[in-house]
Motif scaffolding. Structure first.
Motif, short mmCIF file in Angstrom:
data_model
loop_
_atom_site.label_atom_id
_atom_site.label_comp_id
_atom_site.label_asym_id
_atom_site.label_seq_id
_atom_site.Cartn_x
_atom_site.Cartn_y
_atom_site.Cartn_z
N ASP A 69 32.62 12.19 -13.71
CA ASP A 69 32.45 11.37 -14.92
C ASP A 69 31.54 12.05 -15.94
O ASP A 69 30.72 12.91 -15.60
CB ASP A 69 31.82 10.02 -14.56
N ASP A 70 31.69 11.61 -17.19
CA ASP A 70 30.76 11.87 -18.30
C ASP A 70 30.90 13.24 -18.95
O ASP A 70 30.10 13.58 -19.83
CB ASP A 70 29.30 11.66 -17.87
N PHE A 93 37.00 12.01 -15.58
CA PHE A 93 36.98 10.88 -16.52
C PHE A 93 36.06 11.28 -17.67
O PHE A 93 34.84 11.33 -17.53
CB PHE A 93 36.50 9.61 -15.82
N ILE A 95 34.46 11.51 -21.62
CA ILE A 95 33.97 10.73 -22.76
C ILE A 95 34.51 11.37 -24.05
O ILE A 95 34.43 12.59 -24.22
CB ILE A 95 32.43 10.72 -22.78
N HIS A 119 37.17 7.55 -20.36
CA HIS A 119 35.85 7.01 -19.98
C HIS A 119 35.13 6.47 -21.22
O HIS A 119 33.91 6.51 -21.30
CB HIS A 119 35.04 8.10 -19.30
N HIS A 123 30.56 5.93 -24.22
CA HIS A 123 29.85 5.57 -22.99
C HIS A 123 28.55 4.83 -23.35
O HIS A 123 27.45 5.16 -22.90
CB HIS A 123 29.53 6.82 -22.17
N TYR A 157 41.67 4.73 -16.51
CA TYR A 157 40.43 4.34 -17.20
C TYR A 157 39.36 4.03 -16.17
O TYR A 157 39.61 3.32 -15.19
CB TYR A 157 40.68 3.11 -18.07
N ARG A 158 38.18 4.57 -16.39
CA ARG A 158 37.05 4.22 -15.53
C ARG A 158 35.96 3.57 -16.38
O ARG A 158 35.45 4.18 -17.32
CB ARG A 158 36.48 5.45 -14.82
N PRO A 160 32.55 2.61 -17.83
CA PRO A 160 31.21 3.19 -17.78
C PRO A 160 30.28 2.37 -16.90
O PRO A 160 30.27 1.13 -16.98
CB PRO A 160 30.76 3.15 -19.25
N HIS A 214 29.22 13.54 -11.08
CA HIS A 214 29.12 13.79 -12.52
C HIS A 214 28.99 15.29 -12.77
O HIS A 214 28.12 15.93 -12.16
CB HIS A 214 27.90 13.06 -13.11
#
Length: 250
Positions: A69-70, A93, A95, A119, A123, A157-158, A160, A214
């Motif tokens: 993520d991120d 995922f 941003i 994402h 965020h 879609y994840r 935040p 991450h």
């Protein structure tokens, strides 16, 4: 939303109030208990309280999903190098504003065969308090950037922070997304000790697991180095999140 826990809790409160003849403190207790249930449901994506999220793959095969993520970030290329070395595909995922900042890295993620998901654009730390309209805008703006830079579309879609609520649930439906969660949370953005993160993740690994990491730090990169060795030693293969969606469509 899964209504059964709510209905059970509602009935419990009514019985409790009746048993204690509806005193003021009984009402206070029920209100606080109800609030606690709602908060728990908002922050624990595995519960599926507001949104039915995919949190694992039903399988007996020794395989897991690596999700990041991120990103993309300045660290992402190192993660990609390592994944390429082990010939592993992961799910990122991303941003929206990070894609704008590192478009070449995002293109590389796609070019090397990894799966990407939405994402949100920013965020935002206020995600849990945004209106449905603003959440839809966050998701759609990220979609536009994914399409513009990567020339692809994604229905993954994840949320935040893994936060869900009625507004987010409506936004997911309006944008026709599949909500993706996890069942192995590394807490790599909270825990500083690499060994603790590694033990936390490896201690929870089981067939069909989805690991949340991450691609935002050197620390997590070092954890990934050891984690990939662990998976190889335990003879685990990997899958990407879109493969679960494709199975459900068959």
């Amino acid at each position: 939303m899964k209504h059964y826990p709510f209905i059970f809790f509602y009935l419990f409160c009514n019985v409790f109030i009746y048993a204690f003849q509806g005193s003021f403190w009984v009402y206070v207790f029920c209100f606080l208990a109800f609030s606690a249930v709602m908060v728990w449901g908002s922050f624990d994506i595995e519960l599926g309280y507001f949104v039915n999220s995919i949190t694992h793959k039903r399988t007996e095969i020794k395989e897991i999903a690596l999700t990041f993520d991120d990103g993309p970030t300045e660290f992402t290329p190192k993660f990609l190098d390592l994944l390429q070395e082990y010939e592993i595909k992961a799910t990122f995922f991303c941003i929206g504003k990070q894609i704008e900042k590192y478009p070449e890295t995002f293109e590389r993620i796609i070019r090397e065969g990894h799966t990407v998901g939405n994402h949100t654009f920013s965020h935002s730390n206020q995600t849990g308090f945004l209106s449905t309209h603003k959440m839809v805008a966050e998701i759609e703006k990220c979609d536009e950037i994914i399409s513009g830079v990567g020339h692809i579309k994604t229905d993954l879609y994840r949320p935040p922070f893994g936060v869900t609520n009625p507004n987010i649930a409506k936004a997911i439906r309006k944008t026709d997304k599949k909500s993706i969660g996890w069942n192995i949370r590394s807490l790599d953005t909270i825990i500083d000790d690499e060994k603790k993160i590694y033990k936390r993740v490896t201690g929870k690994i089981k067939p069909g697991g989805i690991i949340l990491l991450h691609d935002t730090s050197e620390k997590t990169y070092h954890v990934l180095v050891d984690l990939l060795l662990f998976l190889k030693d335990k003879k685990y293969s990997t899958f990407t999140i879109d493969s679960i969606i494709n199975l459900k469509k068959k």
